[in-house]
Design a protein around this motif. Sequence first.
Motif, mmCIF file in Angstrom:
data_model
loop_
_atom_site.group_PDB
_atom_site.id
_atom_site.type_symbol
_atom_site.label_atom_id
_atom_site.label_comp_id
_atom_site.label_asym_id
_atom_site.label_seq_id
_atom_site.Cartn_x
_atom_site.Cartn_y
_atom_site.Cartn_z
ATOM 1 N N ILE A 259 43.450 83.093 52.260
ATOM 2 C CA ILE A 259 44.663 82.273 52.078
ATOM 3 C C ILE A 259 45.311 82.641 50.751
ATOM 4 C CG2 ILE A 259 45.407 79.947 51.371
ATOM 5 C CD1 ILE A 259 45.344 79.748 54.186
ATOM 6 N N GLU A 260 46.629 82.762 50.757
ATOM 7 C CA GLU A 260 47.372 82.957 49.502
ATOM 8 C C GLU A 260 48.640 82.118 49.543
ATOM 9 O OE1 GLU A 260 49.063 86.483 46.595
ATOM 10 O OE2 GLU A 260 49.177 86.754 48.775
ATOM 11 N N ALA A 261 48.887 81.409 48.454
ATOM 12 C CA ALA A 261 50.111 80.628 48.310
ATOM 13 C C ALA A 261 50.857 81.098 47.071
ATOM 14 C CB ALA A 261 49.796 79.140 48.194
ATOM 15 N N VAL A 262 52.148 81.307 47.218
ATOM 16 C CA VAL A 262 53.001 81.707 46.103
ATOM 17 C C VAL A 262 54.192 80.758 46.047
ATOM 18 C CG1 VAL A 262 54.408 83.535 45.101
ATOM 19 C CG2 VAL A 262 52.307 84.130 46.338
ATOM 20 N N ASN A 263 54.299 80.040 44.928
ATOM 21 C CA ASN A 263 55.408 79.102 44.708
ATOM 22 C C ASN A 263 55.565 78.142 45.894
ATOM 23 O OD1 ASN A 263 57.389 78.155 42.945
ATOM 24 N ND2 ASN A 263 59.003 79.329 43.949
ATOM 25 N N LEU A 264 54.452 77.621 46.362
ATOM 26 C CA LEU A 264 54.437 76.764 47.547
ATOM 27 C C LEU A 264 54.957 75.365 47.233
ATOM 28 C CD1 LEU A 264 53.464 76.433 50.546
ATOM 29 C CD2 LEU A 264 51.274 75.656 49.602
ATOM 30 N N LYS A 265 55.825 74.863 48.113
ATOM 31 C CA LYS A 265 56.315 73.489 48.023
ATOM 32 C C LYS A 265 55.805 72.722 49.242
ATOM 33 C CE LYS A 265 60.736 72.621 47.110
ATOM 34 N NZ LYS A 265 62.198 72.393 47.383
ATOM 35 N N ILE A 266 55.162 71.569 48.990
ATOM 36 C CA ILE A 266 54.618 70.778 50.092
ATOM 37 C C ILE A 266 55.177 69.363 50.043
ATOM 38 C CG2 ILE A 266 52.493 72.127 50.199
ATOM 39 C CD1 ILE A 266 51.053 69.821 48.764
ATOM 40 N N GLY A 267 55.220 68.727 51.203
ATOM 41 C CA GLY A 267 55.729 67.373 51.296
ATOM 42 C C GLY A 267 56.187 67.083 52.709
ATOM 43 N N TYR A 268 57.242 66.270 52.837
ATOM 44 C CA TYR A 268 57.678 65.801 54.150
ATOM 45 C C TYR A 268 59.190 65.915 54.266
ATOM 46 C CZ TYR A 268 53.089 63.659 53.775
ATOM 47 O OH TYR A 268 51.748 63.457 53.580
ATOM 48 N N ASN A 269 59.647 66.174 55.489
ATOM 49 C CA ASN A 269 61.065 66.166 55.802
ATOM 50 C C ASN A 269 61.404 64.905 56.569
ATOM 51 O OD1 ASN A 269 62.638 68.366 54.816
ATOM 52 N ND2 ASN A 269 61.386 69.747 56.055
ATOM 53 N N ASP A 270 61.983 63.918 55.876
ATOM 54 C CA ASP A 270 62.470 62.727 56.560
ATOM 55 C C ASP A 270 63.835 63.040 57.171
ATOM 56 O OD1 ASP A 270 60.254 61.303 55.840
ATOM 57 O OD2 ASP A 270 61.148 60.533 53.984
ATOM 58 N N THR A 271 64.317 62.134 57.987
ATOM 59 C CA THR A 271 65.620 62.354 58.607
ATOM 60 C C THR A 271 66.730 62.382 57.567
ATOM 61 O OG1 THR A 271 65.740 59.961 58.984
ATOM 62 C CG2 THR A 271 64.960 61.332 60.817
ATOM 63 N N SER A 272 66.543 61.634 56.491
ATOM 64 C CA SER A 272 67.594 61.532 55.484
ATOM 65 C C SER A 272 67.457 62.557 54.363
ATOM 66 C CB SER A 272 67.617 60.120 54.886
ATOM 67 O OG SER A 272 66.341 59.793 54.346
ATOM 68 N N LYS A 273 66.214 62.739 53.880
ATOM 69 C CA LYS A 273 66.041 63.671 52.760
ATOM 70 C C LYS A 273 64.621 64.218 52.723
ATOM 71 C CE LYS A 273 64.886 60.089 49.347
ATOM 72 N NZ LYS A 273 65.187 59.538 48.014
ATOM 73 N N GLU A 274 64.450 65.229 51.891
ATOM 74 C CA GLU A 274 63.155 65.895 51.714
ATOM 75 C C GLU A 274 62.336 65.149 50.663
ATOM 76 O OE1 GLU A 274 62.741 70.491 51.593
ATOM 77 O OE2 GLU A 274 62.772 69.834 49.494
ATOM 78 N N LYS A 275 61.078 64.832 51.009
ATOM 79 C CA LYS A 275 60.182 64.183 50.051
ATOM 80 C C LYS A 275 59.165 65.213 49.567
ATOM 81 C CE LYS A 275 56.852 60.465 49.380
ATOM 82 N NZ LYS A 275 56.065 59.363 50.003
ATOM 83 N N VAL A 276 59.300 65.623 48.315
ATOM 84 C CA VAL A 276 58.433 66.658 47.745
ATOM 85 C C VAL A 276 57.213 66.010 47.106
ATOM 86 C CG1 VAL A 276 58.261 68.527 46.059
ATOM 87 C CG2 VAL A 276 60.397 68.168 47.324
ATOM 88 N N ASN B 298 43.314 59.432 43.923
ATOM 89 C CA ASN B 298 44.004 58.955 45.120
ATOM 90 C C ASN B 298 45.509 59.058 44.906
ATOM 91 O OD1 ASN B 298 41.634 58.293 46.467
ATOM 92 N ND2 ASN B 298 41.601 56.208 45.664
ATOM 93 N N GLY B 299 46.195 59.578 45.918
ATOM 94 C CA GLY B 299 47.642 59.720 45.808
ATOM 95 C C GLY B 299 48.099 60.999 45.145
ATOM 96 N N ALA B 300 47.167 61.879 44.802
ATOM 97 C CA ALA B 300 47.538 63.129 44.125
ATOM 98 C C ALA B 300 48.119 64.157 45.081
ATOM 99 C CB ALA B 300 46.324 63.719 43.402
ATOM 100 N N THR C 288 47.867 65.965 51.880
ATOM 101 C CA THR C 288 49.090 66.702 52.208
ATOM 102 C C THR C 288 48.865 68.201 52.075
ATOM 103 O OG1 THR C 288 50.430 64.855 51.407
ATOM 104 C CG2 THR C 288 51.532 66.978 51.643
ATOM 105 N N LEU C 289 48.171 68.604 51.014
ATOM 106 C CA LEU C 289 47.885 70.019 50.816
ATOM 107 C C LEU C 289 46.990 70.557 51.930
ATOM 108 C CD1 LEU C 289 47.986 72.626 49.205
ATOM 109 C CD2 LEU C 289 46.150 71.745 47.748
#
Length: 338
Positions: free
Chosen positions: A7-24, A45-47, A51-52
């Motif tokens: 596995i390799e990640a480069v400048n990875l952004k994780i989170g959720y796409n809601d209908t209204s906006k992106e939650k990073v 907790n909550g870190a 999600t990752l």
Amino acid sequence: MSKKQIIEAVNLKIGYNDTSKEKVVHQGLNFQLNLGELTCLLGANGAGKSTLLRTLSAAQPRLDGKLSLDGKPINEYSERERSKLIGVVLTDKIFAGGLTVYELVSLGRQPHTGFFGRLSKKDNEIIKQAIKSVGIEHKSESYVAELSDGERQKAMIAKALVQESPLIILDEPTAFLDVVSRIEIMQLLHKIASEHNRAILLSTHDIDQALVLADKLWLLTKGQGIICGTTEDIILQHKMENLFPNSNIKFDYDHGVYYPTVHGDKKLALYASDKTLLHWCLNALNRIGYSCKILQSTDEPCNHEIILHAESSCILHLQLKEESLTLSNFEELISTLS
């Protein structure tokens, strides 16, 4: 010798796409996982640990950046192709009580058995070997409902093993286990990574076992992203304090544990004959509100009104302002000082 990267990640952004906006949740993450290594993901907790893990297992899409699995963008694999490369063990208790251990583990062969799921002689050999590898061969024909929590977790690891995937991701695999089972599971995962040449990534709050058995640590914190490295490098570079950025919580680099900061206004000078005794003297004294000055010898000059010379756990010389006492255990010491 360098190990193969899975596995390799480069400048990875994780989170959720809601209908209204992106939650990073996190962005700018850079890391890699290698075959033959056990990597522990640590964080409060909550870190963003779950999600990752969901992003790495392709259970949810990345928001941006590069994420490669075995040299190919992870989104370019079909679900069936990914199931041959990634095994996942979740923390949720499974509801498979009506299956035997053998039947449960055999479900892990599904990516290899085709639509009808018929097991070949080779499939059955792989299943038997996986059950043996996790140490529950004697439970092969037992129902899952009859297993202890530790045995059930071993069965789930065996199920991931028979997928023959180079990468296994586990979310809190020791969450419901007693101390013996936690140690057994962590030892088992380290053995699988080393002897089966798998890359194993797990999230855990079991920090003491992670420090002992993890080849690599990932420290995930809100606002600071991810810190990755070999376990001993992370510790000796004093990076563990980044994990819980709280002024009242400190990391003991000598003993590998977190402890609360002492805010007591009572002072005491302490000499102990060895490191183990010193540690437990401090443990007792800090708990009852004493901050301690450590003396290097019994002859070291000191102007403190209270001095403790600990020769052993049953020979504790306590020098007070007006008297000297020899105490025979910590219960007497704590009672006197309290």
